[in-house]
Structure formats: C-alpha cells, structure tokens
Design a protein around this motif. Structure first.
Motif, PDB file in Angstrom:
ATOM      1  N   ASN A  14       0.721  -1.271   0.023  1.00 19.44           N
ATOM      2  CA  ASN A  14      -0.026   0.010  -0.027  1.00 19.44           C
ATOM      3  C   ASN A  14       0.986   1.165  -0.009  1.00 19.44           C
ATOM      4  O   ASN A  14       0.524   2.339  -0.539  1.00 19.44           O
ATOM      5  N   ASP A  18       1.042   4.062  -3.005  1.00 17.74           N
ATOM      6  CA  ASP A  18       0.452   5.479  -2.845  1.00 17.74           C
ATOM      7  C   ASP A  18       1.619   6.323  -3.074  1.00 17.74           C
ATOM      8  O   ASP A  18       1.452   7.320  -3.529  1.00 17.74           O
ATOM      9  N   ASN A  41       0.236  -7.813  -5.540  1.00 21.45           N
ATOM     10  CA  ASN A  41      -0.042  -6.616  -4.969  1.00 21.45           C
ATOM     11  C   ASN A  41       0.271  -5.255  -5.473  1.00 21.45           C
ATOM     12  O   ASN A  41      -0.185  -4.200  -5.590  1.00 21.45           O
ATOM     13  N   LYS A 228      -4.269   3.093   4.714  1.00 14.84           N
ATOM     14  CA  LYS A 228      -3.730   4.334   3.754  1.00 14.84           C
ATOM     15  C   LYS A 228      -3.468   5.355   4.728  1.00 14.84           C
ATOM     16  O   LYS A 228      -2.437   6.364   4.346  1.00 14.84           O
TER      17      LYS A 228
END
Ligand code: NAD
Ligand code: DAU
Length: 351
Positions: A14, A18, A41, A228
């Motif tokens: 993640n 990002d 992923n 996040k």
C-alpha cells in the motif's frame, strides 16, 4: 530514490502504490516474497519505470550493500518482518531470525553505506523503522492509551522480536548517529490484507460459508487504522519527523473484536446478502483463545498530530466499508492467496 523493504506485503505494498501515485521519486522495493509477500499486490505498477523490484532478503548484508552502492537511496523505510502473532506462537524461530537478526544486518549494511557519504548526504539521510503498538504490552480497560514513553512490555514472540528490533534501531542512532526514525502503529486494515488476520479472514470465511472464529470471549480491544492513513503518517514522519524520535500512529478507533466481526457481518448482509436470507452473524463461532492474548491496545497519536499535523482521514465506519467493498471487488486476489500454503495454515490453526 528511496529503498523500501517488505514492499510486497500488506502495508509495504500500500505504501509503494501510494508513493508511486503521489511522488515522482523512484522506489527500490526489496522483498523476499515469503508467504506474506505477493507481487499481485503491485500488479498496477507493471511497466512503471519508477518502481524497481528486487527479490531478496533484507538480512543479506552483501546484497543490501550492493543495492545501496548501485542505487544510492536517500532513505530506507523498513517494513520487512514476520508479522502474524499466531504464527509466532506456533514457531518463534522465523520471527527471531527475520525481525531481530534481519533488521540488525540491514542496519549494518546501511551504516557502512551512510558512513561513506559526504556530510550533506549524511545529514539528509533517513532510516525509518516501522513498528507496532504491541511492544507496549496490554492495557487494562481504564488505563490511558500508549504514549511514546510507555515502558516496553512485549508479550508474544512476535512483539518481543519487534521490540528487540526497535531497540537495535534506536541504538544505531544513539551510538553511531545514523538518522533513525521509528513509528509504532496500531492494527491496520484495508486492501491487500492477508486473510490470516482477523478482518480479511472474517470476510473470506463469511463469503465461503465457514465459521467466523472469535478467540476467547471476543472482548479484546484493538485500535484500528485504515492502511492508507498509516502510509500517510509514514510519509509525514519521513519528510518532517525529528531524527531519533519515535511517533505513535493510531486511528482513535478502539473496538472489541466481537463488534468488529458483527460490523463486517452487517455490511456483508447489506452488500452481498446470503442466498438463504440469514445473517452472516449466525456464522460467528467462539473458539479457544490465543495463548497470552493481549486484552487491549490503544494508541495516543497526539505527538504526531501536535508535531507534524497528521490525523487519520478515515473513520472506522468509512474505512471498513471501503475495505469490504475492496474484497468483494477483488475476489481473484483473494483466491490467489488462499490456495496451497494458506490452506495448510488454516488447518493447523483452526482444525
Ligand atoms: P506482512 O506480513 O503483510 O508483510 C511483510 C513483508 O515482508 C512480506 O512482503 C514479506 O515477504 C516481507 N519479508 C519477510 N521477511 C523478509 C526478509 N527476510 N527480507 C525481505 N522481505 C521480507 O506485514 P505487514 O502487515 O505489511 O506489516 C509490515 C510492517 O508493519 C511489519 O514490520 C509489522 O511489524 C508492522 N506493523 C504491522 C501492523 C499491522 O496491523 N499489519 C501494525 C503495526 C505495525
Ligand atoms: O497492533 C498491531 C498489530 O496488529 C501488528 O503489529 C501485527 O503485525 C498485526 O498482525 C496485528 O496483530 P493482532 O494480533 O492484533 O491482529 P490479528 O488480526 O491477528 O488479530 C486481531 C484480534 O482478533 C486479536 O485480538 C486476535 C483476534 N482474532 C484473530 C484471528 C486471526 C480472533 O478472534 N480470531 C481470529 O481468527
């Protein structure tokens, strides 16, 4: 560029996704691809020249030294770890080896690299060590949330190994001057969460018509943070954190496990009702407790808010809804990670 370790796991992936969306600076992503690491992923980064993936062990001194010399990163963000408490109870050895020895070897390679840089590069360099709230132990129902000055009282082989790695990272700052920052975060949830952990396990089992296993009385409390938001906090600490400091990261979302599971059932009842019209809550099953199970975690993240202005964007209600929708829309990803070794784990742990 920055070097990320463990960037094919849940939080690391993640973070990398990002980062590549919000920064032009490239990422060197080093991951051993254990059972928890998954290149799926990172599938959306295929062909992105700003993402360089290397399969390898962060405890391999020679490999890390070679990568540091070749790519000359300005920072390292260390996510790589064995992360599942139940697995640490079945087999602590991997946790000692990876979380303690691996972090030590990584720090050794980084120290040698850092020593060879000029003064400007040395002071701009950052090593951010990603850790957990579990190092502080367990709270009673009325104790205040953990602050950065709480005593370390780890209770599981996992948390003890993370605590040891925190101390080693701290010592590398204190003794050698390496610009180390540490974060201690509460329970994350969100996309790409491996279904051995409570939230993705419950979503997966619910849809498969299986039992939703609640350890003990289900009144244990965790402080949930959307992944996040954790990634945003890490970016903030990396950019503006004070060297040598530790920052607690949390969602101000304390929930008993049973309530989390009931919430998941209610969202699934609305978004994907069972064919027989019966609530998923009927699948809830109380099972034997986790040995040494910590009763309550809660993070006081006010230092991070006061010093760096960070606050989570998601409430538990918004984050959990997004998470369930992600799992419903990504059943291929779930199918990909729940075959083979995953099934062996489930039968060892639950049957
Ligand atoms: P994860 O288990 O999903 O991912 C760990 C990643 O590290 C995997 O991709 C794995 O392949 C990789 N890895 C393991 N050993 C390695 C090695 N020797 N060399 C290189 N890569 C290796 O874990 P996660 O949940 O994403 O957690 C990431 C970090 O954040 C961990 O350090 C964990 O302690 C910490 N943390 C997790 C949470 C949480 O709720 N998940 C909360 C706070 C802190
Ligand atoms: O607090 C941060 C930590 O959160 C991280 O450092 C760890 O890497 C991460 O795995 C997580 O640890 P937990 O042990 O809190 O997470 P887990 O999802 O395994 O369990 C959450 C709670 O749910 C815990 O009280 C145990 C309980 N549980 C878990 C499973 C897998 C159940 O009741 N049933 C289950 O089947």
């Amino acid at each position: 560029m920055i070097l990320v370790t463990g960037g094919a796991g849940f939080i690391g992936a993640n973070f990398v996704l990002d980062w590549c969306m919000t920064h032009s600076e490239p990422v060197l992503n080093l991951d051993k691809l254990t059972y928890a690491g998954n290149l799926q992923n990172l599938a959306s980064l295929q062909g992105n020249a700003r993402h360089v993936f290397v399969r390898g062990d962060f405890g391999d001194f020679n490999l890390i030294s070679r990568l540091l010399a070749e790519y000359r990163p300005r920072a390292v963000v260390n996510f790589a770890a064995e992360s599942h408490v139940d697995r640490s109870i079945h087999g602590p050895e991997d946790f000692i080896q990876t979380n303690i020895v691996g972090t030590f070897r990584l720090l050794e390679a980084v120290r040698a690299y850092w020593n060879g840089r000029d003064d400007a590069d040395k002071s701009a360099f950052r090593f951010l060590h990603v850790s957990t709230d579990e190092v502080y132990g367990s709270l009673t129902p009325t104790e205040p949330a953990f602050t950065e000055t709480n005593r370390y009282e780890p209770n599981s082989p996992y948390s003890a190994s993370k605590a040891a790695s925190d101390h080693i990272a701290r010592a590398y700052h204190h003794t050698y001057g390496l610009p180390v920052l540490s974060t201690n975060c509460s329970n994350n949830y969100g996309p790409y969460h491996f279904p051995e952990k409570l939230i993705p396990l419950v979503i997966h089992n619910a849809l498969a018509g299986k039992a939703l296993p609640i350890y003990g009385d289900g009144r244990q409390i965790r402080d949930w943070l959307y992944v996040k938001d954790h990634c945003g906090a890490i970016r903030e600490v990396l950019a503006h954190g004070r060297v040598g400091e530790t920052y607690n990261v949390g969602g101000w979302n304390e929930k008993p496990n049973i309530e989390v599971v009931q919430t998941l059932c209610d969202i699934l009842d609305r978004l994907r009702p069972r064919a027989d019209g019966v609530s998923y809550r009927t699948q809830i099953t109380f099972v034997k407790d986790r040995p040494g199970h910590d009763r309550r975690y809660a993070i006081d993240a006010s230092k991070l808010e006061r010093e760096l202005g960070w606050r989570p964007a998601e409430t538990f209600e918004t984050g959990i809804e997004k998470t369930v929708r992600w799992y419903l829309e990504n059943s291929d990803w779930v199918a990909g990670v729940t075959s083979g070794a995953y099934r062996d784990w489930v039968s060892k742990q639950y049957e």
